[in-house]
Design a protein around this motif. Structure first.
Motif, PDB file in Angstrom:
ATOM      1  N   ILE A  98      56.746  29.541  47.229  1.00 35.64           N
ATOM      2  CA  ILE A  98      56.846  30.995  47.058  1.00 35.64           C
ATOM      3  C   ILE A  98      57.474  31.318  45.704  1.00 35.64           C
ATOM      4  O   ILE A  98      57.012  32.219  44.982  1.00 35.64           O
ATOM      5  CB  ILE A  98      57.666  31.610  48.208  1.00 35.64           C
ATOM      6  CG1 ILE A  98      56.892  31.483  49.533  1.00 35.64           C
ATOM      7  CG2 ILE A  98      57.983  33.079  47.920  1.00 35.64           C
ATOM      8  CD1 ILE A  98      57.673  31.918  50.751  1.00 35.64           C
ATOM      9  N   ALA A  99      58.513  30.570  45.334  1.00 36.70           N
ATOM     10  CA  ALA A  99      59.156  30.801  44.037  1.00 36.70           C
ATOM     11  C   ALA A  99      58.194  30.522  42.886  1.00 36.70           C
ATOM     12  O   ALA A  99      58.165  31.245  41.879  1.00 36.70           O
ATOM     13  CB  ALA A  99      60.400  29.919  43.910  1.00 36.70           C
ATOM     14  N   ALA A 100      57.383  29.439  42.997  1.00 41.84           N
ATOM     15  CA  ALA A 100      56.422  29.106  41.950  1.00 41.84           C
ATOM     16  C   ALA A 100      55.349  30.171  41.817  1.00 41.84           C
ATOM     17  O   ALA A 100      54.895  30.487  40.718  1.00 41.84           O
ATOM     18  CB  ALA A 100      55.786  27.747  42.252  1.00 41.84           C
ATOM     19  N   GLU A 101      54.963  30.767  42.947  1.00 44.27           N
ATOM     20  CA  GLU A 101      53.958  31.827  42.912  1.00 44.27           C
ATOM     21  C   GLU A 101      54.547  33.110  42.333  1.00 44.27           C
ATOM     22  O   GLU A 101      53.906  33.793  41.526  1.00 44.27           O
ATOM     23  CB  GLU A 101      53.418  32.079  44.325  1.00 44.27           C
ATOM     24  CG  GLU A 101      52.133  32.880  44.345  1.00 44.27           C
ATOM     25  CD  GLU A 101      51.459  32.807  45.711  1.00 44.27           C
ATOM     26  OE1 GLU A 101      51.929  33.520  46.616  1.00 44.27           O
ATOM     27  OE2 GLU A 101      50.498  32.046  45.865  1.00 44.27           O
ATOM     28  N   LEU A 106      52.138  28.980  38.986  1.00 44.22           N
ATOM     29  CA  LEU A 106      50.909  28.454  39.567  1.00 44.22           C
ATOM     30  C   LEU A 106      49.679  29.052  38.898  1.00 44.22           C
ATOM     31  O   LEU A 106      48.703  28.350  38.609  1.00 44.22           O
ATOM     32  CB  LEU A 106      50.881  28.720  41.077  1.00 44.22           C
ATOM     33  CG  LEU A 106      51.941  27.998  41.914  1.00 44.22           C
ATOM     34  CD1 LEU A 106      51.759  28.347  43.385  1.00 44.22           C
ATOM     35  CD2 LEU A 106      51.864  26.492  41.724  1.00 44.22           C
ATOM     36  N   GLU A 107      49.714  30.347  38.639  1.00 38.62           N
ATOM     37  CA  GLU A 107      48.592  30.999  37.964  1.00 38.62           C
ATOM     38  C   GLU A 107      48.443  30.470  36.539  1.00 38.62           C
ATOM     39  O   GLU A 107      47.329  30.234  36.058  1.00 38.62           O
ATOM     40  CB  GLU A 107      48.808  32.516  37.951  1.00 38.62           C
ATOM     41  CG  GLU A 107      47.660  33.287  37.323  1.00 38.62           C
ATOM     42  CD  GLU A 107      47.923  34.780  37.323  1.00 38.62           C
ATOM     43  OE1 GLU A 107      47.068  35.523  36.808  1.00 38.62           O
ATOM     44  OE2 GLU A 107      48.990  35.202  37.837  1.00 38.62           O
ATOM     45  N   PHE A 108      49.570  30.276  35.853  1.00 37.05           N
ATOM     46  CA  PHE A 108      49.558  29.741  34.489  1.00 37.05           C
ATOM     47  C   PHE A 108      48.915  28.353  34.448  1.00 37.05           C
ATOM     48  O   PHE A 108      48.095  28.058  33.574  1.00 37.05           O
ATOM     49  CB  PHE A 108      51.001  29.687  33.966  1.00 37.05           C
ATOM     50  CG  PHE A 108      51.162  28.968  32.661  1.00 37.05           C
ATOM     51  CD1 PHE A 108      50.729  29.545  31.478  1.00 37.05           C
ATOM     52  CD2 PHE A 108      51.757  27.716  32.618  1.00 37.05           C
ATOM     53  CE1 PHE A 108      50.889  28.872  30.266  1.00 37.05           C
ATOM     54  CE2 PHE A 108      51.916  27.046  31.419  1.00 37.05           C
ATOM     55  CZ  PHE A 108      51.480  27.636  30.238  1.00 37.05           C
ATOM     56  N   VAL A 109      49.254  27.508  35.417  1.00 39.70           N
ATOM     57  CA  VAL A 109      48.692  26.158  35.470  1.00 39.70           C
ATOM     58  C   VAL A 109      47.216  26.191  35.814  1.00 39.70           C
ATOM     59  O   VAL A 109      46.402  25.478  35.206  1.00 39.70           O
ATOM     60  CB  VAL A 109      49.486  25.290  36.481  1.00 39.70           C
ATOM     61  CG1 VAL A 109      48.780  23.965  36.711  1.00 39.70           C
ATOM     62  CG2 VAL A 109      50.905  25.056  35.983  1.00 39.70           C
ATOM     63  N   ASP A 110      46.835  27.018  36.779  1.00 38.04           N
ATOM     64  CA  ASP A 110      45.429  27.107  37.193  1.00 38.04           C
ATOM     65  C   ASP A 110      44.533  27.575  36.057  1.00 38.04           C
ATOM     66  O   ASP A 110      43.377  27.148  35.935  1.00 38.04           O
ATOM     67  CB  ASP A 110      45.285  28.042  38.391  1.00 38.04           C
ATOM     68  CG  ASP A 110      45.853  27.442  39.670  1.00 38.04           C
ATOM     69  OD1 ASP A 110      45.989  26.209  39.725  1.00 38.04           O
ATOM     70  OD2 ASP A 110      46.170  28.211  40.600  1.00 38.04           O
TER      71      ASP A 110
END
Length: 830
Positions: A98-101, A106-110
């Protein structure tokens, strides 16, 4: 009458293995491994569902306790405990996800984004040669990223590739740079677009300052530099896990020989230190409580000296298990302690499950705990008949520990290396006993290297001898023939891994049963024949389960032998860039130019073998045929090839020796005699969507005035453009040392190429200067099996060293080389 059972001592039968916590450890590991990439629905509900499932299971047992069998009740309770113990880890992973989202990471990596990144290095940067320039690779924890330097209050581990500005940084250093995510499948790879700037991205006031640990590591490196042989490179790693001083050759040798675990702090290191301290305190006759407290303090001190990194904490925890079991003599309880430690570590730091070091440590410890003691007992029974008891015990225990650890770790190792090391067991057998001679005095030297440098220097010189021994063992094992055996790819490789796991598990179970079998106090002599005794034993142990288990062991053994036994290939993998054709004692190479087209360099002595290789590679069109010179082992197959193919262009070279003329060797009149530099481009990339490639070839030299036909060889540089990069391959025909030296002096031979075709089949008269000048990553050798010329010569192979991958037709048969996107070279199975 007294039965034999009355004379069996308790120690004769091993205690049962306690596996009750294994399901909990397995479930915790599965949760930590899969939940970070699962859908958010699973992430949000699993921490709630797990304790409910555990409660339902217990409630079901409670309501049906009278009707339930004891075994069913026990299994249900174990499942319930597993669900409850895995719940905290699931909750922590949920919070991290949740913290990463929320942070946008997560969006940056994707999206494979580009941004400013402020990170702390977990490992020191390691140099790796590339097809263009060297790169430095390091693992780091991202602390802030983006234009606004968003904090990452969650695990955000990346692997950085950067330029030479990274080479001076050390583990624990804060660094600021602009990076671009290049891959996010198994790990997040980030390419550094700018140079490394020590310190955080918040400004110079937060620049990294050297800690006491940094000073200690640097001092130990400097003092180790004056020791002998391989010791300057290995001592910092053997003592403190600092591999920054290892050259690429030595690091490759340690990996290939299976000794790399010795130069990284592991459970063995921490066990040695803690056990030595415990032995000292027990010798002083201190109370047990004081000894235990001193034991823990010593372990904590060692962790502080080495560094409070997750991998070090993991190694200390696992190492403490071995020392604890040894100290209390409770080996049977080591497995549940291992399971409980795994649960605790993963609950505190779930991201550890993705670290290969953690996986290998758990697997090796489990293998040793389960299999080492029974295998030791089994081996000792054979060895004591051949050796004195002391040597039999020493050899059996060393073999047992090394074998069980390697069996358990091999399937994990295959996830990031594509080969097995057949000599690693023997290398570990000789090298591992040298580690205690280094660790204990070496750690003392590290602790006092700043306050008492003269004494530290003395200790380091003493331990440099066993360290040099480890280096010699590693490099010797890495240079032996077949030091790396390629693991099969695709379904065959997967099936072999499954067989390996199944056979290893059955083998360990057989050993455990053997260990629990009581020894008869008296051996009764009987007149029964050996055949009758075999029949009686077969009837006693005959069952479907036993037959099935022995069948799996036999199939696994046969499969491993069949895969790794050197055989001649029958076909070529379709995904290839270069093929070395097995045409006997001669040269023939194919360079892919399109789906069914190639550039052909030489045709070997046998026309049938030459056309067979072209057919196996699915070649329908030859764009350019190059005959480097007119010796039969390079041109003998040309007539047969020209009967089936019409090359667009034929190039050849020959010297002034009248014994070699084009007409008599089958070279057609339209072929072009090359006597000066020449360049050409073959571009069929638009014709091959699956494997687009462009080839640029350059004839660098062709001395048609040479009286020695070998020195008339065409020297050609082939540049293969693929994956947005270029791989350079140098083909040298049978060029001899004097001509090669001349061309190097004239600047006609490039430096730092990727692939070198060894001149004259690796003969000594090809010289080593061209190898040293070009510094290839891979060497190709066309040579006949059991040839009488001694090709390739040992001096040539020694000059290549363990870092250079070698593909030779006498060992590999017809081989294929494929360029991966990271420019690594992989020899595919045929």
């Amino acid at each position: 009458m007294v039965t034999p059972d009355h004379h069996i001592k308790p120690d004769d039968v091993a205690a049962p293995i306690d596996i009750r916590l294994l399901p909990a450890a397995a479930l915790t590991a599965i949760v930590c491994l899969t939940l970070p990439t699962a859908s958010m629905a699973w992430v949000r509900w699993l921490p709630v569902v797990l304790p409910i499932l555990g409660g339902v299971a217990v409630l079901g047992v409670a309501l049906a306790r009278k009707a339930s069998k004891r075994r069913v009740v026990n299994v249900t309770l174990i499942v319930a405990i597993a669900c409850w113990l895995a719940t905290p880890a699931a909750f922590f992973v949920q919070q991290q996800r949740i913290a990463a989202e929320d942070s946008g990471w997560l969006e940056f990596v994707d999206e494979l984004g580009t941004a400013n990144i402020s990170a702390q290095l977990v490992t020191a940067p390691v140099k790796r040669e590339g097809p263009f320039v060297p790169s430095w690779y390091a693992t780091a924890d991202v602390e802030h990223y983006g234009k606004d330097l968003t904090a990452t209050d969650h695990p955000a581990k990346i692997v950085i590739s950067g330029d030479e500005t990274w080479q001076e940084l050390t583990a624990g250093t804060d660094v600021c740079f602009m990076g671009r995510v290049s891959d996010n499948e198994s790990s997040v790879f980030v390419q550094a677009i700018t140079g490394a700037e020590p310190g955080t991205c918040f400004g110079p006031d937060d620049e990294h300052n050297s800690t006491g640990r940094d000073v200690l590591r640097e001092t130990l490196r400097n003092q180790s530099a004056d020791t002998l042989s391989y010791a300057p490179q290995l001592l910092p790693g053997l003592i403190l896990g600092d591999r920054s001083q290892q050259t690429e050759d030595v690091e490759d040798a340690m990996n290939v020989s299976g000794l790399s675990h010795l130069s990284a702090v592991s459970g063995a290191h921490t066990s040695l230190i803690a056990a030595a301290a415990t032995l000292l305190f027990r010798t002083l006759r201190l109370p047990r409580g004081v000894v235990i407290a001193a034991f823990m303090c010593t372990l904590l001190l060692f962790v502080q000296i080495v560094g409070m990194q997750p991998s070090i904490i993991r190694a200390a925890t696992m190492g403490a298990i071995g020392a604890w079991a040894l100290f209390f003599g409770r080996g049977s309880q080591a497995l549940p302690i291992l399971a409980l430690s795994t649960i605790v570590l993963l609950t505190i730091s779930p991201e550890l499950i993705h670290e290969v070091g953690f996986q290998l440590s758990v697997a090796a410890t489990a293998g040793i705990v389960l299999g080492a003691q029974p295998l030791d007992r089994w081996l000792h029974g054979f060895l004591e008949k051949l050796l004195p008891d002391f040597w039999a015990s020493l050899l059996s225990s060393s073999l047992a520990v090394s074998a069980t650890a390697q069996l358990a770790c091999q399937p994990i190792l295959l996830t990031f290396i594509d080969y097995v090391s057949p000599y690693s067991l023997v290398a570990n057998l000789f090298a591992t006993p040298l580690l205690p001679l280094i660790m204990i005095p070496g750690t003392i030297a590290a602790a006092i290297c700043v306050v008492a440098p003269w004494l530290s220097q003395v200790l380091l010189h003493i331990v440099s001898l066993p360290a040099a021994g480890i280096g010699w063992i590693a490099t010797t094992a890495a240079e032996l023939p077949g030091a790396t055996l390629p693991w099969p790819q695709g379904p065959a490789g997967t099936a072999l891994v499954v067989l390996h796991w199944a056979a290893s598990l059955i083998f360990v179970l057989k050993l455990l049963r053997f260990q629990r079998r009581p020894k008869p106090p008296v051996k009764i002599a009987t007149a029964t024949s050996v055949w009758n005794r075999v029949l009686v034993a077969s009837k006693e142990h005959y069952s479907f389960a036993n037959v099935f288990q022995y069948a799996v062991l036999a199939i696994a053994l046969v499969a491993h032998v069949a895969v790794f036994w050197p055989v001649q290939p029958s076909s070529i993998n379709t995904d290839w860039d270069i093929v070395g054709c097995d045409v006997g004692q001669g040269d023939m190479y194919l360079v892919r130019t399109g789906p069914t087209s190639a550039m052909v360099i030489d045709t070997g002595p046998d026309g049938d073998l030459a056309t067979q290789c072209l057919a196996e590679a699915n070649i329908e069109q030859i764009d350019v045929m190059v005959i480097t010179h007119l010796h039969a082992d390079h041109v003998g197959g040309v007539s047969a090839v020209l009967e089936e193919y019409q090359p667009d262009q034929i190039l050849y070279s020959t010297g002034t020796d009248p014994a070699h003329d084009a007409e008599s060797t089958g070279i057609p009149p339209e072929a072009r005699l090359v006597s000066e530099p020449l360049t050409g481009i073959i571009d069929h990339a638009n014709e091959d969507d699956d494997h687009p490639v462009e080839v640029r070839w350059n004839v660098l030299a062709a001395n048609t005035q040479a009286s020695n036909e070998n020195n008339a060889s065409i020297v050609m540089l082939v540049e293969i453009y693929r994956h947005g990069g270029v791989v350079e391959a140098l083909y040298t025909g049978d060029l001899e040392e004097d001509e090669a030296t001349k061309l190097i002096a004239e600047g006609n031979i490039p430096e730092d190429i990727d692939i070198l075709k060894l001149s004259h089949h690796g003969a000594q008269n090809g010289g080593v200067e061209i190898i040293e000048h070009t510094a290839p990553n891979m060497a190709l050798v066309g040579v006949g099996e059991d040839n009488t010329y001694g090709h390739p010569h040992d001096d040539i192979l020694d000059a290549l060293g363990p870092r250079v991958a070698i593909r030779r037709t006498d060992v590999d048969g017809t081989f294929a080389v494929t360029f991966e996107q990271n420019q690594a070279y992989v020899a595919l199975d045929r």
